[in-house]
Scaffold this motif. Structure first.
Motif, PDB file in Angstrom:
ATOM      1  N   GLY A  23       0.802  -1.222   0.000  1.00 26.24           N
ATOM      2  CA  GLY A  23       0.000   0.000   0.000  1.00 26.24           C
ATOM      3  C   GLY A  23       0.829   1.263   0.000  1.00 26.24           C
ATOM      4  O   GLY A  23       0.276   2.354   0.116  1.00 26.24           O
ATOM      5  N   GLY A  24       2.156   1.142  -0.157  1.00 31.76           N
ATOM      6  CA  GLY A  24       3.019   2.316  -0.173  1.00 31.76           C
ATOM      7  C   GLY A  24       2.807   3.189  -1.397  1.00 31.76           C
ATOM      8  O   GLY A  24       2.317   2.736  -2.436  1.00 31.76           O
ATOM      9  N   ASN A  25       3.202   4.456  -1.293  1.00 29.58           N
ATOM     10  CA  ASN A  25       2.985   5.402  -2.388  1.00 29.58           C
ATOM     11  C   ASN A  25       3.764   5.029  -3.647  1.00 29.58           C
ATOM     12  O   ASN A  25       3.227   5.058  -4.757  1.00 29.58           O
ATOM     13  N   TYR A  26       5.056   4.688  -3.501  1.00 29.18           N
ATOM     14  CA  TYR A  26       5.868   4.417  -4.679  1.00 29.18           C
ATOM     15  C   TYR A  26       5.448   3.148  -5.419  1.00 29.18           C
ATOM     16  O   TYR A  26       5.381   3.144  -6.660  1.00 29.18           O
ATOM     17  N   PRO A  27       5.150   2.037  -4.747  1.00 27.19           N
ATOM     18  CA  PRO A  27       4.630   0.876  -5.478  1.00 27.19           C
ATOM     19  C   PRO A  27       3.322   1.166  -6.199  1.00 27.19           C
ATOM     20  O   PRO A  27       3.115   0.728  -7.336  1.00 27.19           O
ATOM     21  N   MET A  28       2.421   1.922  -5.545  1.00 30.06           N
ATOM     22  CA  MET A  28       1.172   2.270  -6.191  1.00 30.06           C
ATOM     23  C   MET A  28       1.403   3.176  -7.395  1.00 30.06           C
ATOM     24  O   MET A  28       0.736   3.048  -8.433  1.00 30.06           O
ATOM     25  N   LEU A  29       2.350   4.102  -7.276  1.00 30.29           N
ATOM     26  CA  LEU A  29       2.676   4.977  -8.402  1.00 30.29           C
ATOM     27  C   LEU A  29       3.199   4.159  -9.578  1.00 30.29           C
ATOM     28  O   LEU A  29       2.805   4.379 -10.725  1.00 30.29           O
ATOM     29  N   ALA A  30       4.083   3.202  -9.295  1.00 32.42           N
ATOM     30  CA  ALA A  30       4.618   2.349 -10.360  1.00 32.42           C
ATOM     31  C   ALA A  30       3.505   1.565 -11.043  1.00 32.42           C
ATOM     32  O   ALA A  30       3.454   1.479 -12.283  1.00 32.42           O
TER      33      ALA A  30
END
Length: 618
Positions: free
Chosen positions: A508-515
């Motif tokens: 649920g982190g921002n960077y994985p979701m952004l990717a």
């Protein structure tokens, strides 16, 4: 299950808001619907009026509907949370990142009126352009979008009421959508838009109340200068790590910009694949649909921006004040800065105003989802696959039943996500016993996750209504390929950034979701565009989409039903053969003697084609 911790408001207040205000607005809408049916030419007993408001709604009401559909409880809570966390840059990036999609949708609204003026859903256009396989693929994406949005709305509303009053969560999950379904079933699309207008009006009034309190009458802040001075002092005691000089008063915020990018990319699927926005475009007057969406986007921007710069910044400025609750990181993630600031500034009155504000945001967006899903299930499932020759009476009956069924389904879905949220956020529950924290963390993850799993269909859907040469196979491949790419990028990024650990927290982190979001929408768009450039569909003409529910096809159908002119073996033909037969009928001129045959249908005289082409070249 009621809350076991102390609440700001009594439990009776929760039931009073959910049942009392719900019945109050339902009563108003029922009265307006009766007046409409008795004294105007628009009757909700007409299928076109029920599902599309006879395509006659003016831009002001459509704009209010757009604002209402795009204002969720999380809009109000999370915008204040990013203001609390990043300072003045947070409200801007939250509002701007979620306004772009609505403004860009204005182009699709213009193309819809130009190329498919009588469609009931965007999936009817997909059916004509991409065929049965494509229709099935994008039917999944459309219903999945509505399902996730509805689940978040239901759980969000129930969690908010439970957290503030201690009301039973499961009861709220069912009472909210069922109460809304009452006036939607009776009044249809026009009643939904009227309710949106009243809800939006009250919403702005409450936000202005908070604004004038914080910046005008409060003895704790009372002026913009006092707010500036209080925030400036925090640089020494609680600076923002990634902001220039640690200041809350700068736009040079690394965290704010990153949040803005995620917000921008992730919200395209939520707008472009949600039938609720297409429904408003369909219901609008042909010559003013673009204006409606531009007005709606501009009118929505101040809601999160103003509330966040009021309550979000007030919560941060009042740090250390005896009346201000001490907020943990989990509280901030849950969007509690806004309710905490409201209670600190106005006491129980502020908490009550916040409860009404959040409840109205949830119910108005819920009504949009009910009518949207009803249209998809009626026209793209029932009529498309089960009864292509459905009469107006049958369509109206199925529309009513689908609204009731989906309202019950929303209650069930909200209950399911309630229990899933407990397991996903168990750490926060065990520490704070705050249901709202669990919900907002779960909703925040789901909202970002929607872009990962659904973003691949955004570009193909947009191309279907804007580019004549769009290749059906390329768009289907783009939607499926982007879906796979988004999931892969999401999981790979999570693993790489967290040492191979994959769980509810890391994913649920921002960077994985952004990717995942960027990969999904990017790969889906690239495949669809490149495939079309290499193998364009030169045989397609817009006349096929303009034939959807066109006046001539309606006249043919009504006269066939009256005369029984179809062959006896008509039922033996396939659905696609029947559809092709209807399209071919359009080349035969039909003289319309009875104006009632065209009620609720857009004719060529209704379309200001010059104005539409001037707005967006075809």
């Amino acid at each position: 299950m009621s809350s076991t911790t102390s609440t700001v408001l009594p439990q009776g207040a929760g039931y009073g808001v959910v049942i009392g205000i719900g019945l109050f607005f339902s009563g108003i809408m029922l009265c307006l619907t009766f007046i409409q049916k008795r004294y105007t030419a628009f009757s909700p007993s007409n299928a076109e009026e029920f599902t599309s408001a006879s395509r006659s709604v003016k831009p002001g009401l459509i704009a209010a509907g757009i604002v209402s559909a795009w204002t969720w409880a999380a809009t109000l809570l999370q915008s204040s949370a990013v203001a609390y966390r990043y300072g003045i840059s947070g409200p801007y990036w939250y509002a701007a990142g979620a306004t772009v999609q609505v403004l860009l949708f204005a182009q699709l609204a213009a193309k819809l009126k130009l190329n498919a003026p009588n469609a009931h859903t965007f999936l009817e256009i997909i059916d004509v352009r991409f065929g049965r396989v494509g229709h099935g693929v994008f039917l999944f994406f459309g219903l999945a979008t509505n399902f996730l949005v509805s689940s978040m709305l239901t759980l969000g509303g129930s969690a908010t009421v439970t957290d503030l009053t201690g009301m039973n969560t499961i009861a709220a999950c069912f009472l909210i959508p069922i109460g809304v379904s009452v006036y939607v079933v009776v009044g249809g699309m026009r009643a939904t838009l009227l309710c949106d207008y009243t809800h939006t009006t009250v919403l702005f009034i409450i936000i202005m109340l908070f604004t004038f309190t914080v910046y005008g009458t409060s003895n704790k802040i009372g002026s913009p200068k006092a707010m500036h001075d209080l925030l400036a002092k925090l640089v020494d005691t609680a600076p923002v790590a990634d902001n220039a000089g640690g200041s809350y008063l700068t736009m040079r915020s690394t965290g704010g910009i990153i949040f803005g990018v995620i917000n921008l990319v992730g919200n395209f699927a939520t707008v472009f694949l949600d039938q609720a926005y297409w429904q408003r475009s369909i219901a609008s007057q042909p010559a003013s649909s673009v204006k409606a969406f531009l007005l709606g986007g501009l009118a929505w921007f101040p809601i999160p921006f103003l509330l966040a710069t009021t309550l979000g910044l007030a919560a941060r400025a009042l740090t250390g004040d005896p009346s201000m609750k001490v907020l943990s990181d989990a509280d901030v993630s849950a969007g509690l800065p806004a309710p905490a600031a409201a209670a600190a500034l106005l006491g129980k009155g502020g908490a009550a105003a916040m409860l009404v504000l959040l409840f109205l945001a949830v119910t108005s967006a819920t009504s949009a989802e009910l009518i949207a899903v009803s249209s998809i299930l009626t026209y793209d499932v029932y009529k498309r696959y089960f009864n292509p020759e459905a009469t107006e009476k049958q369509i109206l009956y199925v529309s009513h039943m689908m609204i009731i069924a989906y309202a019950l389904f929303m209650g069930v879905a909200g209950t399911i996500f309630f229990y899933i949220g407990i397991s996903m956020g168990w750490l926060y529950v065990s520490q704070s016993e705050n249901l709202l924290i669990v919900w907002v963390l779960t909703e925040h993850i789901l909202k970002l996750f929607m872009g990962t799993v659904l973003g691949s269909a955004v570009v193909p859907v947009a191309l279907a209504i804007t580019w004549r040469k769009t290749n059906p196979t390329g768009c289907i491949a783009g939607a499926i390929g982007g879906f796979a790419a988004g999931l892969i990028a999401w999981l790979v990024a999570t693993s790489a950034l967290n040492g191979g650990v994959l769980n509810a927290t890391t994913t649920g982190g921002n960077y994985p979701m952004l990717a995942g979001n960027v990969a999904s929408i990017g790969v889906g768009g690239v495949i669809a565009i490149v495939w079309t450039l290499v193998w364009p569909d030169n045989d397609f003409t817009w006349e096929r989409t303009r034939a959807i529910n066109s006046p001539t096809s309606h006249v043919h159908r009504k006269r066939d039903q009256a005369t029984g002119s179809r062959e006896d073996n008509d039922d033996k033909r396939s659905i696609d053969e029947k559809k092709e037969d209807r399209i071919q009928e359009l080349v035969q001129p039909v003289r319309v003697e009875d104006p009632e045959e065209l009620k609720g249908i857009t004719t060529q005289t209704d379309l200001d084609r010059l104005a539409l082409k001037k707005a967006f070249n075809s």
